[in-house]
Design a protein around this motif. Structure first.
Motif, PDB file in Angstrom:
ATOM      1  N   ASP A  64       1.062  -1.310   0.288  1.00 54.99           N
ATOM      2  CA  ASP A  64       0.256   0.222   0.087  1.00 54.99           C
ATOM      3  C   ASP A  64       1.398   0.947  -0.321  1.00 54.99           C
ATOM      4  N   HIS A  65       0.510   2.183  -0.317  1.00 50.91           N
ATOM      5  CA  HIS A  65       0.530   3.582  -0.205  1.00 50.91           C
ATOM      6  C   HIS A  65      -0.358   4.316   0.621  1.00 50.91           C
ATOM      7  N   TRP A  66       0.437   5.455   1.157  1.00 51.09           N
ATOM      8  CA  TRP A  66      -0.234   6.957   1.709  1.00 51.09           C
ATOM      9  C   TRP A  66       0.530   7.715   1.341  1.00 51.09           C
ATOM     10  N   MET A  67       0.072   9.469   1.863  1.00 51.83           N
ATOM     11  CA  MET A  67       0.952  10.124   1.826  1.00 51.83           C
ATOM     12  C   MET A  67       0.478  10.896   3.644  1.00 51.83           C
ATOM     13  N   ARG A  68       1.793  11.486   3.777  1.00 53.52           N
ATOM     14  CA  ARG A  68       1.290  12.291   5.161  1.00 53.52           C
ATOM     15  C   ARG A  68       1.942  13.990   4.667  1.00 53.52           C
ATOM     16  N   MET A  69       1.358  14.895   5.262  1.00 49.97           N
ATOM     17  CA  MET A  69       2.198  16.016   5.827  1.00 49.97           C
ATOM     18  C   MET A  69       1.371  16.653   6.791  1.00 49.97           C
ATOM     19  N   SER A  85      -3.250  12.309   6.693  1.00 52.41           N
ATOM     20  CA  SER A  85      -2.909  11.486   5.548  1.00 52.41           C
ATOM     21  C   SER A  85      -4.035  11.592   4.126  1.00 52.41           C
ATOM     22  N   ILE A  86      -3.373  11.021   3.294  1.00 51.43           N
ATOM     23  CA  ILE A  86      -4.229  10.075   1.907  1.00 51.43           C
ATOM     24  C   ILE A  86      -3.345   9.205   1.655  1.00 51.43           C
ATOM     25  N   ILE A  87      -4.423   8.520   1.177  1.00 48.89           N
ATOM     26  CA  ILE A  87      -3.769   7.419   0.072  1.00 48.89           C
ATOM     27  C   ILE A  87      -3.212   7.963  -1.320  1.00 48.89           C
ATOM     28  N   VAL A  88      -2.526   7.511  -1.764  1.00 53.32           N
ATOM     29  CA  VAL A  88      -2.186   7.586  -2.815  1.00 53.32           C
ATOM     30  C   VAL A  88      -2.492   6.988  -4.313  1.00 53.32           C
ATOM     31  N   LYS A  89      -2.942   6.971  -5.099  1.00 59.49           N
ATOM     32  CA  LYS A  89      -3.746   5.762  -5.841  1.00 59.49           C
ATOM     33  C   LYS A  89      -2.755   4.736  -6.607  1.00 59.49           C
TER      34      LYS A  89
END
Length: 188
Positions: A64-69, A85-89
Motif C-alpha cells: 500500500d501507499h499513502w502520503m503524510r503532511m 494522511s491521504i491514500i495515493v492511488k
C-alpha cells in the motif's frame, strides 16, 4: 527513537546553540528540498509517502501507499503529530479526501495552502515505487517494510525504512484495505 525537535543549522559551529548538546542522541542530516508539487501542499514539512512493501516468497510487491503532511506550520508530517494522511492511488494521483486521524476531520483541500488534493499527481511516482521495491530486495529477512519516501526535484529518496510501519493508518483511510490486511497479517 522518536524525533521530537528539529534544529536547522547552517554550519557545525551552530551545534553549540543546541541545548544540552553533549547529553543528547541525535541524527544530523542534510535538509531535504522537496519537489515543487509536494511543497505546494505544505512547504513547512517534507511531505512524505509511506510506501509499504511485502515479501511474497522470493518476490517483493507493493502492499500500500499513502502520503503524510503537516496540517499547519509544523515541520513534521506524521499522523501522530496531528498531520494529514491521504491514500495515493496506484497511478500516483491523490484520493479526493485527506484525514486528520487524531480528530477524524476530513479535507478535500489542504487547510493551510488551499490546494485541492484531487489535483495532485505525485512526481516520479513510478521511480518512488521502484526505489522501495529495490531497497526491500536487499533485506532478505524482512517480511514487510514501510518506506518513508521524499520526492525531490531530481527524483525520490528514501528517508527511512520501518519494520513497525503503522499498520493501523491505511485501513482508516480506505474501506477496502482491511480485508487485504487480514490476508497478510491475520484478523484483529
Amino acid at each position: 527513537m522518536q524525533g521530537t525537535t528539529t534544529y536547522h543549522i547552517k554550519s557545525f559551529s551552530d551545534l553549540s546553540k543546541v541545548p544540552n548538546f553533549k547529553n543528547r542522541t541525535f541524527i544530523l542530516e542534510e535538509r531535504v528540498q522537496q519537489h515543487p508539487v509536494m511543497s505546494s501542499l505544505n512547504p513547512n514539512s517534507v511531505n512524505t509517502i509511506r510506501v509499504t512493501t511485502i515479501r511474497e516468497g522470493t518476490s517483493v510487491v507493493i502492499f500500500d501507499h499513502w502520503m503524510r503532511m503537516s496540517i499547519d506550520k509544523k515541520c513534521v508530517d506524521n499522523s501522530h503529530s496531528g498531520g494529514l494522511s491521504i491514500i495515493v492511488k496506484d497511478d500516483g494521483n491523490l484520493e479526493t479526501t485527506a484525514r486528520q486521524l487524531r480528530t477524524g476531520a476530513q479535507f478535500d483541500r489542504h487547510p493551510l495552502t488551499g490546494v485541492r488534493f484531487s489535483d495532485i499527481k505525485i512526481p516520479f511516482w513510478e521511480e518512488a515505487k521502484a526505489l522501495a521495491l529495490h531497497a526491500h530486495h536487499c533485506l532478505y529477512s524482512m517480511h514487510s517494510v514501510g518506506w518513508d519516501v521524499a520526492i525531490t526535484p531530481y527524483g525520490p529518496i528514501l528517508l527511512e525504512g520501518n519494520s513497525k510501519w503503522d499498520m493501523i493508518i491505511a485501513p482508516q483511510l480506505a474501506d477496502e484495505l482491511p480485508e487485504r490486511y487480514n490476508k497478510y497479517f491475520g484478523a484483529d
